[in-house]
Write a protein that holds these residues in place. Structure first.
Motif, PDB file in Angstrom:
ATOM      1  N   THR A 102      71.500 -14.523  58.398  1.00 20.06           N
ATOM      2  CA  THR A 102      71.944 -13.147  58.577  1.00 20.06           C
ATOM      3  C   THR A 102      72.158 -12.866  60.063  1.00 20.06           C
ATOM      4  O   THR A 102      71.659 -13.601  60.921  1.00 20.06           O
ATOM      5  N   ALA A 103      72.844 -11.775  60.357  1.00 22.64           N
ATOM      6  CA  ALA A 103      73.151 -11.419  61.742  1.00 22.64           C
ATOM      7  C   ALA A 103      71.891 -11.150  62.564  1.00 22.64           C
ATOM      8  O   ALA A 103      71.877 -11.405  63.769  1.00 22.64           O
ATOM      9  N   ASN A 104      70.823 -10.691  61.934  1.00 23.69           N
ATOM     10  CA  ASN A 104      69.615 -10.379  62.689  1.00 23.69           C
ATOM     11  C   ASN A 104      68.556 -11.477  62.645  1.00 23.69           C
ATOM     12  O   ASN A 104      67.480 -11.319  63.215  1.00 23.69           O
ATOM     13  N   PHE A 105      68.841 -12.602  62.003  1.00 27.79           N
ATOM     14  CA  PHE A 105      67.904 -13.731  61.963  1.00 27.79           C
ATOM     15  C   PHE A 105      68.012 -14.501  63.279  1.00 27.79           C
ATOM     16  O   PHE A 105      69.115 -14.875  63.685  1.00 27.79           O
ATOM     17  N   THR A 106      66.887 -14.715  63.948  1.00 26.94           N
ATOM     18  CA  THR A 106      66.923 -15.365  65.266  1.00 26.94           C
ATOM     19  C   THR A 106      66.040 -16.605  65.357  1.00 26.94           C
ATOM     20  O   THR A 106      65.818 -17.128  66.451  1.00 26.94           O
ATOM     21  N   ASP A 107      65.548 -17.093  64.236  1.00 28.47           N
ATOM     22  CA  ASP A 107      64.647 -18.252  64.256  1.00 28.47           C
ATOM     23  C   ASP A 107      65.345 -19.561  63.900  1.00 28.47           C
ATOM     24  O   ASP A 107      64.726 -20.480  63.354  1.00 28.47           O
ATOM     25  N   GLN A 108      66.628 -19.681  64.238  1.00 28.55           N
ATOM     26  CA  GLN A 108      67.347 -20.925  63.975  1.00 28.55           C
ATOM     27  C   GLN A 108      66.619 -22.135  64.573  1.00 28.55           C
ATOM     28  O   GLN A 108      66.530 -23.176  63.915  1.00 28.55           O
ATOM     29  N   PRO A 109      66.082 -22.054  65.809  1.00 22.92           N
ATOM     30  CA  PRO A 109      65.368 -23.214  66.356  1.00 22.92           C
ATOM     31  C   PRO A 109      64.182 -23.653  65.493  1.00 22.92           C
ATOM     32  O   PRO A 109      63.943 -24.851  65.332  1.00 22.92           O
ATOM     33  N   LYS A 110      63.453 -22.687  64.921  1.00 20.09           N
ATOM     34  CA  LYS A 110      62.309 -23.031  64.059  1.00 20.09           C
ATOM     35  C   LYS A 110      62.789 -23.719  62.782  1.00 20.09           C
ATOM     36  O   LYS A 110      62.110 -24.614  62.263  1.00 20.09           O
ATOM     37  N   VAL A 111      63.932 -23.308  62.264  1.00 18.56           N
ATOM     38  CA  VAL A 111      64.491 -23.947  61.074  1.00 18.56           C
ATOM     39  C   VAL A 111      64.877 -25.396  61.388  1.00 18.56           C
ATOM     40  O   VAL A 111      64.475 -26.334  60.692  1.00 18.56           O
ATOM     41  N   VAL A 112      65.620 -25.602  62.457  1.00 14.18           N
ATOM     42  CA  VAL A 112      66.100 -26.939  62.806  1.00 14.18           C
ATOM     43  C   VAL A 112      64.942 -27.855  63.230  1.00 14.18           C
ATOM     44  O   VAL A 112      65.048 -29.078  63.159  1.00 14.18           O
ATOM     45  N   ASN A 113      63.798 -27.262  63.596  1.00 20.25           N
ATOM     46  CA  ASN A 113      62.609 -28.083  63.876  1.00 20.25           C
ATOM     47  C   ASN A 113      62.243 -28.959  62.683  1.00 20.25           C
ATOM     48  O   ASN A 113      61.645 -30.024  62.855  1.00 20.25           O
ATOM     49  N   GLY A 114      62.602 -28.539  61.478  1.00 18.67           N
ATOM     50  CA  GLY A 114      62.328 -29.375  60.301  1.00 18.67           C
ATOM     51  C   GLY A 114      62.963 -30.741  60.433  1.00 18.67           C
ATOM     52  O   GLY A 114      62.369 -31.762  60.068  1.00 18.67           O
ATOM     53  N   ALA A 115      64.162 -30.805  60.991  1.00 13.29           N
ATOM     54  CA  ALA A 115      64.842 -32.083  61.225  1.00 13.29           C
ATOM     55  C   ALA A 115      64.282 -32.779  62.462  1.00 13.29           C
ATOM     56  O   ALA A 115      63.999 -33.977  62.440  1.00 13.29           O
ATOM     57  N   SER A 116      64.113 -32.029  63.539  1.00 14.44           N
ATOM     58  CA  SER A 116      63.625 -32.619  64.790  1.00 14.44           C
ATOM     59  C   SER A 116      62.235 -33.211  64.619  1.00 14.44           C
ATOM     60  O   SER A 116      61.955 -34.323  65.096  1.00 14.44           O
ATOM     61  N   ASP A 117      61.356 -32.485  63.946  1.00 19.24           N
ATOM     62  CA  ASP A 117      59.998 -32.987  63.736  1.00 19.24           C
ATOM     63  C   ASP A 117      60.003 -34.287  62.944  1.00 19.24           C
ATOM     64  O   ASP A 117      59.233 -35.214  63.240  1.00 19.24           O
ATOM     65  N   LEU A 118      60.876 -34.384  61.936  1.00 17.57           N
ATOM     66  CA  LEU A 118      60.946 -35.620  61.153  1.00 17.57           C
ATOM     67  C   LEU A 118      61.454 -36.775  62.009  1.00 17.57           C
ATOM     68  O   LEU A 118      60.922 -37.889  61.936  1.00 17.57           O
ATOM     69  N   MET A 119      62.469 -36.533  62.830  1.00 18.40           N
ATOM     70  CA  MET A 119      62.996 -37.606  63.684  1.00 18.40           C
ATOM     71  C   MET A 119      61.922 -38.147  64.621  1.00 18.40           C
ATOM     72  O   MET A 119      61.794 -39.362  64.803  1.00 18.40           O
ATOM     73  N   VAL A 120      61.125 -37.268  65.201  1.00 17.90           N
ATOM     74  CA  VAL A 120      60.056 -37.708  66.100  1.00 17.90           C
ATOM     75  C   VAL A 120      58.979 -38.452  65.314  1.00 17.90           C
ATOM     76  O   VAL A 120      58.492 -39.502  65.746  1.00 17.90           O
ATOM     77  N   ALA A 121      58.612 -37.940  64.141  1.00 16.01           N
ATOM     78  CA  ALA A 121      57.597 -38.607  63.325  1.00 16.01           C
ATOM     79  C   ALA A 121      58.050 -39.988  62.879  1.00 16.01           C
ATOM     80  O   ALA A 121      57.256 -40.931  62.849  1.00 16.01           O
TER      81      ALA A 121
END
Length: 154
Positions: A102-121
């Motif tokens: 949505t236009a007021n959602f600002t936690d995109q970085p926290k969402v994409v952390n799901g991918a980043s965290d897996l890559m690091v793990a």
């Protein structure tokens, strides 16, 4: 015989899906020198597409799980590009994540952390990467997340 990467995936409770086929007129990946560019992988699991809009239909935790599923598809594409040998992945270079939000959602970085965290793990010291996390008004087929990646290959 599984390699170290696949062993780590199994230890984390994951198995790789089949590398998804392209849904339109593009290829799933392109090798350019030592860099493997993987087309955007959409959020899907064994039950099908993970759809919805963050900030409306899904919360951050559900979005992060959707991003993790995108990461598994990225790894599956890397495996296909490396003729089954994930040991050839030298580094995760960059991820670009698109979050249906949505236009007021600002936690995109926290969402994409799901991918980043897996890559690091999964990839350990070769896992930290450059990244963008971008809001999108909509994504193909209504999916929650789409992520593309660049990997360095030996």
């Amino acid at each position: 015989m599984p390699n170290d990467i696949e062993t780590r995936l199994a230890e984390l409770g994951h198995s790789l899906p089949d590398a998804p086929a392209p849904a339109a007129n593009y290829v799933p990946y392109v090798m350019a020198g030592p860099l493997l560019h993987i087309s955007g992988q959409i959020s899907m699991d064994a039950d099908g597409l993970i759809t919805g809009k963050l900030g409306q239909d899904l919360d951050v935790a559900a979005g992060a799980k959707a991003a993790e599923r995108c990461a598994l598809s990225l790894i599956a594409q890397a495996k296909a590009a490396c003729s089954g040998d994930l040991g050839r992945v030298k580094r995760v270079v960059k991820l670009v994540g698109f979050v249906n939000s949505t236009a007021n959602f600002t936690d995109q970085p926290k969402v994409v952390n799901g991918a980043s965290d897996l890559m690091v793990a999964v990839f350990g010291e070769a896992g930290p990467h450059a990244r963008s996390a971008v809001s999108a008004a909509s994504l193909p087929m209504g999916v929650a997340v789409e992520i593309e990646g660049i990997f360095e290959i030996a």
